[in-house]
Scaffold this active site. Structure first.
Site, mmCIF file in Angstrom:
data_model
loop_
_atom_site.group_PDB
_atom_site.id
_atom_site.type_symbol
_atom_site.label_atom_id
_atom_site.label_comp_id
_atom_site.label_asym_id
_atom_site.label_seq_id
_atom_site.Cartn_x
_atom_site.Cartn_y
_atom_site.Cartn_z
ATOM 1 N N LYS A 135 0.848 -1.351 0.552
ATOM 2 C CA LYS A 135 -0.243 0.155 -0.434
ATOM 3 C C LYS A 135 0.272 1.702 -0.256
ATOM 4 C CE LYS A 135 -3.444 2.625 2.800
ATOM 5 N NZ LYS A 135 -4.065 2.121 4.488
ATOM 6 N N ASP A 153 -7.340 1.610 0.710
ATOM 7 C CA ASP A 153 -7.778 1.618 1.923
ATOM 8 C C ASP A 153 -9.107 1.119 2.428
ATOM 9 O OD1 ASP A 153 -8.942 3.872 0.969
ATOM 10 O OD2 ASP A 153 -8.227 5.228 2.402
#
Ligand code: SF4
Length: 226
Positions: A135, A153
């Site tokens: 991420k 997210d």
């Protein structure tokens, strides 16, 4: 495991996701023309540090901390020149400060020893930095104009499930679905559009479907007329 939103998407018949993806992006881009990363940074190093600090806290909180932090720590060596406890104090307000300080110092050491003090551009090199997972590497690459994937997210997960773009729960699998669906040119801005839409309209508990430009034709979870 956070709550799943997959089941919500079964309520309403809409066109297949391949037909909806472009109009969804276009409408969200009109609605959130200002959608962009909320973290403040002026260099690849500041970007990397901000993203590493943003785990489990808000971007507003990170910006408050980095405003002072970036005046004190300008180069990777600066993070290594102070005792770990001092760095912990300086990032305390972002939470999980011990682990974050350890990751920051490990990353800075590798930047100095392997990458000449620069943040590498290659995605696989970013993944070798301590504390940098997919991420973080995705956010850094996207902000440097070279998106290698789609950032997932909590907002991206929820909205992708509500929009029936994925039926997966695992962020890596969700990202794989989105990479197949979203045109590559939109990989960088797509997460920002979902994040801002999630913050402003498609709230986790009380989505404001009556104010949503995707209701009802483009969203199978729309409560409008339900
Ligand atoms: S606010 Fe409602 S219509 Fe809009 S994306 Fe969320 S669930 Fe769908």
């Amino acid at each position: 495991m956070p709550r799943s939103y997959v089941a919500e998407a079964r309520r309403r018949r809409v066109a297949p996701k391949k037909e909806r993806i472009r109009p969804v992006i276009e409408r969200l881009a009109l609605e959130h023309a200002d959608a962009a990363i909320a973290l403040r940074f002026e260099s690849p190093l500041e970007l990397l540090v901000s993203v590493m600090l943003s785990a489990q806290t808000t971007d507003v909180n990170v910006n408050r901390v980095t405003e002072k932090l970036f005046r004190k720590y300008r180069r990777p060596e600066d993070y290594l020149a102070v005792p770990q406890e001092e760095l912990e104090r300086d990032i305390f307000a972002t939470g999980f400060y011990r682990q974050k300080a350890r990751s920051l110092r490990g990353t800075m050491r590798r930047l100095v020893e392997v990458y000449g003090g620069e943040v590498p551009t290659a995605f696989d090199d970013l993944l070798t930095l301590p504390g940098v997972a997919r991420k973080t590497a995705n956010v850094v690459s996207a902000e440097r104009g070279d998106a290698q994937g789609v950032v997932v997210d909590t907002h991206v997960r929820r909205l992708s499930q509500r929009l029936a773009f994925t039926r997966q729960e695992d962020p890596v699998k969700i990202e794989r679905d989105l990479m197949r669906l979203v045109p590559r040119a939109d990989w960088a801005r797509f997460p920002h559009l979902l994040i801002w839409h999630g913050r402003r309209i498609c709230d986790a508990r009380r989505p404001r479907c009556e104010d949503c430009p995707l209701a009802a034709a483009l969203c199978p979870s729309s409560r409008v007329g339900a």
